[in-house]
Enzyme design. Structure first.
Site, PDB file in Angstrom:
ATOM      1  N   ASP A 171       0.847  -1.195   0.000  1.00 13.92           N
ATOM      2  CA  ASP A 171       0.000   0.000   0.000  1.00 13.92           C
ATOM      3  C   ASP A 171       0.887   1.252   0.000  1.00 13.92           C
ATOM      4  OD1 ASP A 171      -2.500   1.238   0.001  1.00 13.92           O
ATOM      5  OD2 ASP A 171      -2.720   1.172   2.187  1.00 13.92           O
ATOM      6  N   HIS A 254      -4.251   2.929  -7.145  1.00 15.89           N
ATOM      7  CA  HIS A 254      -5.473   2.595  -6.411  1.00 15.89           C
ATOM      8  C   HIS A 254      -6.675   2.388  -7.328  1.00 15.89           C
ATOM      9  CE1 HIS A 254      -3.406   3.197  -2.608  1.00 15.89           C
ATOM     10  NE2 HIS A 254      -4.461   2.642  -2.024  1.00 15.89           N
ATOM     11  N   HIS A 257      -6.235  -1.067  -8.496  1.00 16.11           N
ATOM     12  CA  HIS A 257      -6.633  -1.936  -7.376  1.00 16.11           C
ATOM     13  C   HIS A 257      -8.158  -2.079  -7.332  1.00 16.11           C
ATOM     14  CE1 HIS A 257      -8.542  -2.073  -3.416  1.00 16.11           C
ATOM     15  NE2 HIS A 257      -7.677  -3.034  -3.158  1.00 16.11           N
ATOM     16  N   HIS A 271      -5.486  -5.776   0.512  1.00 11.45           N
ATOM     17  CA  HIS A 271      -5.504  -4.497  -0.192  1.00 11.45           C
ATOM     18  C   HIS A 271      -4.115  -4.131  -0.748  1.00 11.45           C
ATOM     19  CE1 HIS A 271      -6.493  -0.209  -0.812  1.00 11.45           C
ATOM     20  NE2 HIS A 271      -5.378   0.079  -0.158  1.00 11.45           N
TER      21      HIS A 271
HETATM   22 ZN    ZN Z   1      -4.487   2.024  -0.037  1.00 12.87          ZN
END
Ligand code: ZN
Length: 366
Positions: A171, A254, A257, A271
């Protein structure tokens, strides 16, 4: 538009720091309403009680019901009011933090966040992700400010499974590249302003800290010890990335993602593991320097973050499925629009396949 940076008023990080929770929280109130899981309570209560002795602070524990939904937020707020507490403390992982932040917001009381894992950069943020009672994503609750205080006991965090810290590195890996894309496009950040110099600088420091400390931190945590490199990575995952993403802005990694979450096979991944691959895709979209791409891939491989679609659990790659991911990533309410050039679903599709090919190439070479 003004430049804005958001952050918690206090960020406190150290070994055995949990025992100082009551004295640090005394700045905000005298009666703490601690929301945590039953297993979390077992782990943190002895240290909190030790530190409570000799202070005038009262501590009331409340068991978290498992979902950050409006039913739970309202229940927690009512229980806090009934117990006459004046500070909410969320101890545990993301859903507990988000519930604590939201309940404190509706009650108008200060909130303290105590992460027991470092798997995402959410603890410092002014955001709660609200789900339905059944656990389906419902909406984002944007809060007027970050938590009043974030307290991280690095002994506690380093005893969590290594995969969680590694996921947090995934992340945090995206933070610098997304902030850099926003800098190039002059896009807005997540707190309603433009970047400050400080936010960009923290994002860069986040990346440099991971490269310097990531592997040794992973090895230390696998061996159940908390070294300086573990502390540095915890700060990068929690604080540097937290301020860096929120005040630096989000872009490609993101959004990709978010597109990937539509693929069933990726649901067992964390995540940060998907964000790491999203970072690689963003770099391919940007046609970043070969040396930079190699550094990122090397880093991911060395700590065990996925660099291929197979690594994300997608064993059989179907063109229409990847195209669906690309279309979702390009949705107008996501952050791909913050890239400094126009990006079409076809571009994203090609970048995903290109990133996967690079990932396979370097995996086979190593
Ligand atoms: Zn994140």
């Amino acid at each position: 538009m003004a430049a804005i940076i958001g952050s918690p008023s206090r960020y406190i990080q150290g070994k055995s720091e949990l025992k100082n929770l009551c004295s640090h929280a005394a700045n905000y109130g005298k009666s703490l309403f601690v929301l945590t899981s039953p297993s979390g309570k077992k782990r943190v209560e002895p240290a909190i009680s030790e530190g409570q002795k000799g202070t005038e602070t009262a501590v009331v524990y409340e068991a978290f019901n498992g979902e950050c939904c409006m039913t739970e937020i309202n229940r927690v707020a009512a229980a806090c009011r009934a117990a006459n507490c004046d500070v909410i403390v969320g101890v545990g992982g993301g859903k507990i933090h988000d519930t604590a932040k939201a309940a404190a917001y509706y009650l108008g009381v200060p909130v303290v966040i105590v992460p027991t894992i470092a798997s995402t950069d959410a603890p410092c943020s002014a955001l709660s992700v609200i789900y339905t009672d059944e656990g389906v994503f419902e909406r984002y609750l944007f809060l007027p400010s970050s938590p009043n205080m974030v307290l991280v006991d690095t002994d506690v965090v380093s005893r969590a499974p290594a995969r969680l810290l590694i996921s947090g590195m995934g992340d945090a890996l995206a933070t610098y590249f997304e902030a850099r894309a926003c800098q190039r496009s002059n896009a807005g950040n997540c707190v309603g302003g433009k970047q400050t110099l400080a936010a960009m600088s923290l994002a860069k420091l986040c990346y440099d800290t991971l490269l310097e400390n990531g592997v040794s931190a992973m090895l230390a945590v696998e061996n159940k010890v908390c070294t300086k490199s573990v502390e540095n990575v915890i700060e990068a995952n929690t604080y540097l990335s937290g301020i860096g993403f929120e005040s630096g802005g989000l872009a490609g990694a993101h959004a990709i993602h978010n597109g990937l979450t539509a693929v069933e096979e990726t649901h067992s991944l964390y995540h940060g593991e998907k964000v790491a691959f999203g970072t690689l895709v963003q770099l391919v979209l940007e046609n970043a320097d070969t040396e930079e791409i190699e550094t990122v891939i090397d880093f991911c491989i060395s700590v065990g973050l996925p660099v291929t679609l197979a690594g994300l659990g997608i064993k059989e790659v179907k063109e229409e499925q990847i195209m669906e991911v690309a279309k979702l990533a390009c949705s107008p309410d996501d952050t791909l629009g913050n890239m400094p050039f126009e990006v079409t679903p076809e571009d994203v599709y090609a970048a995903i396949m290109g990133a996967d090919a690079l990932g396979r190439y370097y995996t086979e070479e190593m």
